[in-house]
Write an enzyme that holds these catalytic residues in place. Structure first.
Site, PDB file in Angstrom:
ATOM      1  CB  SER A 119      -0.866   0.041   1.264  1.00  0.00           C
ATOM      2  OG  SER A 119      -1.642  -1.105   1.346  1.00  0.00           O
ATOM      3  CG  ASN A 190      -4.180   3.987   0.272  1.00  0.00           C
ATOM      4  OD1 ASN A 190      -5.385   3.900   0.398  1.00  0.00           O
ATOM      5  ND2 ASN A 190      -3.382   2.943   0.354  1.00  0.00           N
TER       6      ASN A 190
END
Ligand code: NAD
Length: 283
Positions: A119, A190
């Site tokens: 991520s 994100n």
């Protein structure tokens, strides 16, 4: 290069979802983990998830059996040696992933592509741990993998066009929509989502509104299916904090500073759904 066999490293939340998505479309998959218990849990999750699809009549019992038959598991990474694409979905930890990438480079076929579902870690950094940086790429799936459409495909500095093309093709084969993203902290989703959640935590700690009111406002005012604080509990309060730290350190820009309440909640062990308590409490 056509991808006939896929390896998945890590049988956790993301790894078992990725393995399921491959098996359902008929691609043989090898799912590995360090712990036998994790492999068994991962396989059980796939079985349960496919069974729910059978009950909803979205999958036949035969198709489920066929998919389950295509998933092999192992606690030995050597089991990945004949895969055309290895997708690393192990714990988010830089040292661990650097070691894993060096090991995978040593055992994977020379023409195999090694992808990471990280991520927040730089794909260029992971690629540099191998002797095939042109065959390393980011494949950032979303949770829950079988349901979520998007895969961010992250090109490291050395990622080749042929690697990108092969991974783009297999992403589409999986029924997903790829979006090409440059290697940069937080990638696209994100980078935007986590600061929004962080701002909701600031708003809560300033007493702007209660958690429920903040979530209701964003649901009703922005048509979001879930409020930012409930989403934070779902993602994990610790994961949200980790991403904010990556953005803050990566850009050295104070606009990404983690909300102090976020830090304190992690210190208290209020990690969201997984710990039974976050911005809300769970039974
Ligand atoms: P998880 O904790 O559910 O699973 C990680 C698994 O990796 C565990 O089963 C662990 O035993 C295994 N593991 C650790 N070291 C290993 C090794 N050396 N070899 C093989 N297996 C090993 O974590 P997760 O949520 O599935 O996250 C995995 C990756 O996916 C992370 O990089 C994370 O940043 C990324 N990611 C997570 C989400 C999410 O919503 N959870 C979304 C997108 C991407």
């Amino acid at each position: 290069m056509s991808i006939q066999k896929i390896g998945v490293v890590g049988a956790g939340t993301m790894g078992n979802g990725i393995a399921q998505s491959c098996a359902v479309i008929g691609i043989p998959v090898v799912m590995t983990d360090i712990a036998q218990a994790a492999v068994e849990r991962g396989l059980k999750t796939i079985d349960g998830s496919l069974e729910r699809l059978v009950k909803k009549e979205k999958l036949t019992a035969e198709a489920k059996a066929r998919a389950m038959g295509l998933v092999r598991t192992s606690t030995d990474t050597a089991a990945l040696k004949d895969c055309d694409l290895v997708i690393e979905a192990a714990t988010e930890n830089l040292e661990l992933k650097l070691k894993l990438f060096a090991a995978l480079d040593g055992l994977a076929k020379p023409d195999a592509i090694i992808a990471s579902n990280t991520s927040s870690i730089s794909i260029t950094k992971l690629a540099a741990a191998t002797k095939r940086p042109d065959q390393v790429i980011g494949m950032h799936f979303f949770n829950p993998v079988p349901m979520m459409q998007l895969v961010e495909l992250i090109r490291g500095l050395a990622t080749s066009d042929t690697t990108y093309a092969s991974v783009e093709a297999v992403t589409k084969q999986l029924g997903k929509t790829p979006v090409k993203v440059k290697n940069s902290p937080g990638f696209v989703v994100n980078r935007m989502l986590c600061p929004m959640i962080n701002e909701a935590v600031f708003a809560l700690s300033e007493g702007l509104a209660t958690a429920q009111e903040i979530d209701d406002a964003m649901k009703l005012g922005c048509n979001h299916p879930i409020g930012p604080l409930a989403l934070c509990d779902l993602i994990g309060v610790d994961v949200e904090l980790a991403v904010m730290q990556v953005l803050y350190e990566g850009f050295k820009d104070s606009k990404y500073r983690p909300a102090p309440l976020l830090v304190e909640m992690v210190e208290a062990g209020y990690l969201g759904r997984k710990s039974g308590r976050g911005f809300y409490t769970y039974g």
